[in-house]
Design an enzyme around this catalytic site. Sequence first.
Site: not given
Length: 368
Positions: A26, A81, A166, A268, A299-300, A302-303, A322
């Site tokens: 998830y 979430g 997903r 997202h 965002d999206t 990024l590590r 995130g």
Amino acid sequence: MAAKIHSSEDARRLARKRLPWMVFDYIDGAAGAETGAARNRAAFDNLDLRPRILRDVSDRSLSVPLWDKPTKAPFGISPMGMCNLAGPGADMMLARLAARENVPLGVSTVASTAMEPLIEEAEGNAWFQLYFSGDGTGTFKLVERAKAAGYETIVLTVDVAEVGRRPRELRHGFTMPFKIGPKQFIDFALHPRWSLTSLYAGKPQMANFDMDGYDFDRTESRAKADWDTLARLRDMWPGKLVVKGVLDAEDSVALKAAGVDAIQVSSHGSRQLDSAPPPILKLAEIREALGPDYPLFYDTGLRSGEDIVKAYAQGANFTFFGRILQFAIAAGGEEGLRELWSVLKSETSITLAQIGKRALIADDTANR
């Protein structure tokens, strides 16, 4: 002794061992065949930074201005979430981190802790993320509630007209509200450490939906949201309004004209449209369309700290991490979260030194 976290990949690897398969997938999963996530990662990897030498970069700062207030880090916490699935009290851990670092905590519509205690724990460093749903009746109730709770920034997420498919979630039967059937019971039984701590704390739930007459359905269509919806929100919301989930320069210009205070470039976390363009490659195009002074967030994908520096180089004014923060919590609780955050700040600072810069947004004389 807890395993040491030296990178975001360490946190992910440890989380994968400790979380039930359903929970890990998830958090980790993306839309479709997950090629969008892979392409965004490849796009980051293909961006170079320019190493510069013999510049005095001994005095470096990671602080950046955000709504004219300084932060202690150039990145904040994306709205996510059901964070308490990563570990009991995860939402509050993230809120305490936001307070310490003076960075925004994104409080999701479907957070597993209610919006009121989160902004209090974050000492005001919290933005409420809003999903439009159904006919909007419940959505605008949440806006009024956020206003009453003291939120000064709303983040309208616009890239979920319908919830993306997903497959990893679907295979496990993941649903919200959280349900436990035979398949999930077996999964949890094979991960007793998580089960004993997390389920003992109570079944995770979407805590913002205790209002009479409003039960949030995660699968409900959000396709009715349009420009009139945005105008209504702008009229009723006196604070800052951010629109998140933007990947098109033409849309960005229209949002600016509609009175939006900032735009967040995002796919997202690649969880919605597998064929979306890599957001990091759209960032410079959107910056050019909006001009140099308009607030633009990212965002999206990024590590690492190097990723942060690349995002700023493409035109971002602020960035958000995130899922890797959830992995850190799953790997080592609040200590793991602090550890990864420190790693990310260290990586960013070292990267600045290597490219001859003393700050991410500054009139940096070291570059002359």
